[in-house]
Motif scaffolding. Structure first.
Motif, PDB file in Angstrom:
ATOM      1  N   UNK A  28       0.838  -1.206   0.000  1.00  0.00           N
ATOM      2  CA  UNK A  28       0.000   0.000   0.000  1.00  0.00           C
ATOM      3  C   UNK A  28       0.874   1.256   0.000  1.00  0.00           C
ATOM      4  N   UNK A  29       1.920   1.265   0.799  1.00  0.00           N
ATOM      5  CA  UNK A  29       2.823   2.418   0.873  1.00  0.00           C
ATOM      6  C   UNK A  29       3.486   2.657  -0.478  1.00  0.00           C
ATOM      7  N   UNK A  30       3.935   1.585  -1.119  1.00  0.00           N
ATOM      8  CA  UNK A  30       4.562   1.713  -2.430  1.00  0.00           C
ATOM      9  C   UNK A  30       3.565   2.270  -3.450  1.00  0.00           C
ATOM     10  N   UNK A  31       2.327   1.799  -3.406  1.00  0.00           N
ATOM     11  CA  UNK A  31       1.297   2.302  -4.321  1.00  0.00           C
ATOM     12  C   UNK A  31       1.049   3.798  -4.112  1.00  0.00           C
ATOM     13  N   UNK A  32       0.954   4.203  -2.859  1.00  0.00           N
ATOM     14  CA  UNK A  32       0.743   5.620  -2.554  1.00  0.00           C
ATOM     15  C   UNK A  32       1.911   6.445  -3.067  1.00  0.00           C
ATOM     16  N   UNK A  33       3.135   5.962  -2.842  1.00  0.00           N
ATOM     17  CA  UNK A  33       4.339   6.655  -3.308  1.00  0.00           C
ATOM     18  C   UNK A  33       4.323   6.813  -4.827  1.00  0.00           C
ATOM     19  N   UNK A  34       3.791   5.821  -5.535  1.00  0.00           N
ATOM     20  CA  UNK A  34       3.735   5.859  -6.994  1.00  0.00           C
ATOM     21  C   UNK A  34       2.496   6.584  -7.528  1.00  0.00           C
ATOM     22  N   UNK A  35       1.662   7.089  -6.626  1.00  0.00           N
ATOM     23  CA  UNK A  35       0.531   7.904  -7.047  1.00  0.00           C
ATOM     24  C   UNK A  35      -0.803   7.179  -7.147  1.00  0.00           C
ATOM     25  N   UNK A  36      -0.866   5.947  -6.713  1.00  0.00           N
ATOM     26  CA  UNK A  36      -2.116   5.175  -6.759  1.00  0.00           C
ATOM     27  C   UNK A  36      -2.628   5.005  -5.339  1.00  0.00           C
ATOM     28  N   UNK A  37      -3.863   5.460  -5.093  1.00  0.00           N
ATOM     29  CA  UNK A  37      -4.440   5.321  -3.766  1.00  0.00           C
ATOM     30  C   UNK A  37      -5.766   4.585  -3.852  1.00  0.00           C
ATOM     31  N   UNK A  38      -6.005   3.738  -2.874  1.00  0.00           N
ATOM     32  CA  UNK A  38      -7.254   3.009  -2.751  1.00  0.00           C
ATOM     33  C   UNK A  38      -8.016   3.565  -1.561  1.00  0.00           C
ATOM     34  N   UNK A  39      -9.325   3.490  -1.610  1.00  0.00           N
ATOM     35  CA  UNK A  39     -10.130   3.941  -0.473  1.00  0.00           C
ATOM     36  C   UNK A  39      -9.983   2.919   0.654  1.00  0.00           C
ATOM     37  N   UNK A  40     -10.321   3.349   1.856  1.00  0.00           N
ATOM     38  CA  UNK A  40     -10.265   2.429   3.004  1.00  0.00           C
ATOM     39  C   UNK A  40     -11.170   1.226   2.767  1.00  0.00           C
ATOM     40  N   UNK A  41     -12.299   1.451   2.118  1.00  0.00           N
ATOM     41  CA  UNK A  41     -13.240   0.363   1.834  1.00  0.00           C
ATOM     42  C   UNK A  41     -12.606  -0.669   0.904  1.00  0.00           C
ATOM     43  N   UNK A  42     -11.931  -0.183  -0.149  1.00  0.00           N
ATOM     44  CA  UNK A  42     -11.271  -1.103  -1.095  1.00  0.00           C
ATOM     45  C   UNK A  42     -10.176  -1.915  -0.403  1.00  0.00           C
ATOM     46  N   UNK A  43      -9.432  -1.258   0.448  1.00  0.00           N
ATOM     47  CA  UNK A  43      -8.349  -1.941   1.172  1.00  0.00           C
ATOM     48  C   UNK A  43      -8.929  -2.983   2.123  1.00  0.00           C
ATOM     49  N   UNK A  44      -9.974  -2.606   2.855  1.00  0.00           N
ATOM     50  CA  UNK A  44     -10.592  -3.542   3.800  1.00  0.00           C
ATOM     51  C   UNK A  44     -11.148  -4.767   3.065  1.00  0.00           C
ATOM     52  N   UNK A  45     -11.802  -4.541   1.928  1.00  0.00           N
ATOM     53  CA  UNK A  45     -12.332  -5.666   1.145  1.00  0.00           C
ATOM     54  C   UNK A  45     -11.207  -6.566   0.649  1.00  0.00           C
ATOM     55  N   UNK A  46     -10.125  -5.964   0.212  1.00  0.00           N
ATOM     56  CA  UNK A  46      -8.987  -6.750  -0.284  1.00  0.00           C
ATOM     57  C   UNK A  46      -8.401  -7.591   0.845  1.00  0.00           C
ATOM     58  N   UNK A  47      -8.254  -7.013   2.016  1.00  0.00           N
ATOM     59  CA  UNK A  47      -7.709  -7.755   3.159  1.00  0.00           C
ATOM     60  C   UNK A  47      -8.624  -8.924   3.507  1.00  0.00           C
ATOM     61  N   UNK A  48      -9.924  -8.677   3.519  1.00  0.00           N
ATOM     62  CA  UNK A  48     -10.876  -9.743   3.843  1.00  0.00           C
ATOM     63  C   UNK A  48     -10.784 -10.893   2.833  1.00  0.00           C
ATOM     64  N   UNK A  49     -10.617 -10.554   1.566  1.00  0.00           N
ATOM     65  CA  UNK A  49     -10.493 -11.586   0.522  1.00  0.00           C
ATOM     66  C   UNK A  49      -9.151 -12.301   0.599  1.00  0.00           C
ATOM     67  N   UNK A  50      -8.140 -11.632   1.124  1.00  0.00           N
ATOM     68  CA  UNK A  50      -6.791 -12.193   1.174  1.00  0.00           C
ATOM     69  C   UNK A  50      -6.604 -13.194   2.324  1.00  0.00           C
ATOM     70  N   UNK A  51      -7.472 -13.101   3.306  1.00  0.00           N
ATOM     71  CA  UNK A  51      -7.352 -13.978   4.465  1.00  0.00           C
ATOM     72  C   UNK A  51      -7.866 -15.382   4.123  1.00  0.00           C
ATOM     73  N   UNK A  52      -7.263 -16.405   4.752  1.00  0.00           N
ATOM     74  CA  UNK A  52      -7.774 -17.760   4.509  1.00  0.00           C
ATOM     75  C   UNK A  52      -9.148 -17.948   5.156  1.00  0.00           C
ATOM     76  N   UNK A  53      -9.915 -18.872   4.612  1.00  0.00           N
ATOM     77  CA  UNK A  53     -11.272 -19.090   5.134  1.00  0.00           C
ATOM     78  C   UNK A  53     -11.196 -19.560   6.572  1.00  0.00           C
TER      79      UNK A  53
END
Length: 148
Positions: free
Chosen positions: A123-148
């Motif tokens: 996320x930090x690298x993305x922000x540094x490169x000019x790409x930002x995600x909303x908190x909602x997008x990040x939270x959804x991604x984290x939820x999908x990234x976790x094992x069931x």
């Protein structure tokens, strides 16, 4: 101080009383160290101060690339050369970072803390490169990234 970085170390000069230029202006020559005043010593030391400041801002990897430079000006020129991201390079880095974000999954045996550190660095690298995600997008991604 900035002049030391852009122009190089200061030369301590004095008026040469034995010669003049064609316009009758005094000719300047370098002072011998034994003639330096306290103020002259401070000016001569500015390059060391600038180098010290530059050194303290660098990580070990970047320091290794500039450690052979002898003046603050050389260090600055090398850093400028190393850090100038061309548009294509930046775009490539952004594409790779977006792919890492999209493909982020918690690895087997990885703790939640380890995953969070790895994901945060993306996320930090993305922000540094000019790409930002909303908190909602990040939270959804984290939820999908976790094992069931």
């Amino acid at each position: 101080m900035w002049y030391v970085i852009t122009d190089g170390p200061m030369k301590i000069l004095k008026v040469n009383t034995t010669a003049t230029t064609t316009e009758c202006a005094p000719k300047m020559v370098e002072k011998h160290r034994s003639e330096w005043t306290t103020e002259d010593q401070k000016k001569a030391n500015l390059d060391n101060v600038a180098k010290d400041i530059l050194y303290k801002t660098l990580d070990k990897k970047m320091f290794a690339k500039i450690k052979t430079c002898t003046t603050a000006k050389e260090i600055w020129e090398k850093l400028t050369q190393l850090c100038e991201d061309k548009d294509q390079t930046k775009e490539n880095k952004l594409t790779v970072a977006i792919q890492k974000f999209d493909n982020a999954k918690m690895k087997p045996g990885e703790t939640l803390t380890e995953f969070e550190e790895r994901f945060s660095s993306i996320i930090i690298k993305l922000i540094f490169l000019g790409k930002e995600y909303s908190n909602r997008e990040i939270a959804l991604k984290v939820m999908r990234a976790l094992p069931r």
